[in-house]
Motif scaffolding. Structure first.
Motif, PDB file in Angstrom:
ATOM      1  N   VAL A  76       0.862  -1.179   0.000  1.00  0.00           N
ATOM      2  CA  VAL A  76       0.000   0.000   0.000  1.00  0.00           C
ATOM      3  C   VAL A  76       0.897   1.227   0.000  1.00  0.00           C
ATOM      4  CG1 VAL A  76      -1.756   1.262   1.274  1.00  0.00           C
ATOM      5  CG2 VAL A  76      -1.788  -1.235   1.247  1.00  0.00           C
ATOM      6  N   SER A  77       0.738   2.066  -0.988  1.00  0.00           N
ATOM      7  CA  SER A  77       1.577   3.258  -1.044  1.00  0.00           C
ATOM      8  C   SER A  77       0.808   4.464  -0.528  1.00  0.00           C
ATOM      9  CB  SER A  77       2.054   3.519  -2.473  1.00  0.00           C
ATOM     10  OG  SER A  77       0.955   3.763  -3.314  1.00  0.00           O
ATOM     11  N   GLU A  78       1.549   5.383   0.057  1.00  0.00           N
ATOM     12  CA  GLU A  78       0.973   6.618   0.564  1.00  0.00           C
ATOM     13  C   GLU A  78       1.611   7.770  -0.187  1.00  0.00           C
ATOM     14  OE1 GLU A  78       1.464   6.843   4.755  1.00  0.00           O
ATOM     15  OE2 GLU A  78       0.364   5.000   5.118  1.00  0.00           O
ATOM     16  N   TYR A 107       2.198  11.952  -0.262  1.00  0.00           N
ATOM     17  CA  TYR A 107       2.179  13.184   0.510  1.00  0.00           C
ATOM     18  C   TYR A 107       2.715  14.319  -0.346  1.00  0.00           C
ATOM     19  CZ  TYR A 107       1.843   9.970   4.462  1.00  0.00           C
ATOM     20  OH  TYR A 107       1.450   8.990   5.317  1.00  0.00           O
ATOM     21  N   ARG A 158       6.192   9.754  -2.429  1.00  0.00           N
ATOM     22  CA  ARG A 158       5.436   8.500  -2.470  1.00  0.00           C
ATOM     23  C   ARG A 158       6.169   7.478  -1.606  1.00  0.00           C
ATOM     24  NH1 ARG A 158       4.765   4.447  -7.452  1.00  0.00           N
ATOM     25  NH2 ARG A 158       3.314   3.046  -6.460  1.00  0.00           N
ATOM     26  N   LYS A 193       6.106   3.654  -0.306  1.00  0.00           N
ATOM     27  CA  LYS A 193       5.488   2.376  -0.654  1.00  0.00           C
ATOM     28  C   LYS A 193       4.984   1.615   0.551  1.00  0.00           C
ATOM     29  CE  LYS A 193       7.204   1.254  -5.142  1.00  0.00           C
ATOM     30  NZ  LYS A 193       7.695   0.217  -5.993  1.00  0.00           N
ATOM     31  N   GLU A 194       5.679   1.706   1.664  1.00  0.00           N
ATOM     32  CA  GLU A 194       5.200   1.005   2.855  1.00  0.00           C
ATOM     33  C   GLU A 194       5.436   1.879   4.071  1.00  0.00           C
ATOM     34  OE1 GLU A 194       8.582  -1.940   4.267  1.00  0.00           O
ATOM     35  OE2 GLU A 194       7.949  -2.335   2.216  1.00  0.00           O
ATOM     36  N   LYS A 195       4.645   1.678   5.058  1.00  0.00           N
ATOM     37  CA  LYS A 195       4.737   2.514   6.246  1.00  0.00           C
ATOM     38  C   LYS A 195       5.967   2.135   7.056  1.00  0.00           C
ATOM     39  CE  LYS A 195      -0.221   3.002   6.678  1.00  0.00           C
ATOM     40  NZ  LYS A 195      -1.373   2.692   7.484  1.00  0.00           N
TER      41      LYS A 195
END
Length: 145
Positions: free
Chosen positions: A36-38, A40, A122, A124-126
């Motif tokens: 899951v990418s985030e 910001y 971006r 990709k993982e937390k």
């Protein structure tokens, strides 16, 4: 002969038929299904000191339009009710913001214009999830020994 002719016609007509999409089909890589990418914006984390020239400049320049110096001064006057004694003092601040990579510049017709760069981060993982996973692996390794 008839089978060969039918096969040829089926191939020709299959080109014109619209292919049905399967449900759940994606255009993204398989890797991105599991990660899951985030996303910001870098601008959410930049907070220049209030009532400084850098704050005024970043407040009046946007992402979508190129803004010349006379428009920057007009917007600062309108937004903050501030008029600088020496208007040329804004240039070093703008140059520094361009050098750092926060603003981009263009020079068309002998006039310089500026706008903010759209800086997207971006992930990709937390990071927190990764730290928890490493802690679980260390605990597992210790339990085996």
């Amino acid at each position: 002969m008839k089978n060969m002719f039918n096969g040829l016609l089926q191939r020709i007509f299959s080109v014109f038929k619209q292919k049905e999409k399967k449900t759940g089909e994606t255009i993204y890589e398989e890797e991105e299904k599991t990660v899951v990418s985030e996303i910001y914006s870098f601008w959410d984390y930049i907070n220049p000191l209030e009532n400084t020239q850098a704050h005024h400049i970043l407040s009046v320049i946007g992402f979508d339009e190129w803004v010349p110096m006379d428009e920057i001064k007009r917007r600062i006057q309108e937004l903050f009710s501030i008029e600088y004694k020496n208007d040329r003092s804004l240039y070093p601040y703008i140059k520094t913001l361009v050098d750092v990579g926060l603003l981009e510049t263009t020079s068309a017709g002998g006039k310089r214009k500026w706008r903010k760069k759209d800086l997207i981060i971006r992930i990709k993982e937390k990071i927190k999830e990764r730290a928890e996973e490493e802690a679980r692996l260390l605990a597992f390794d210790k339990s085996i020994q």
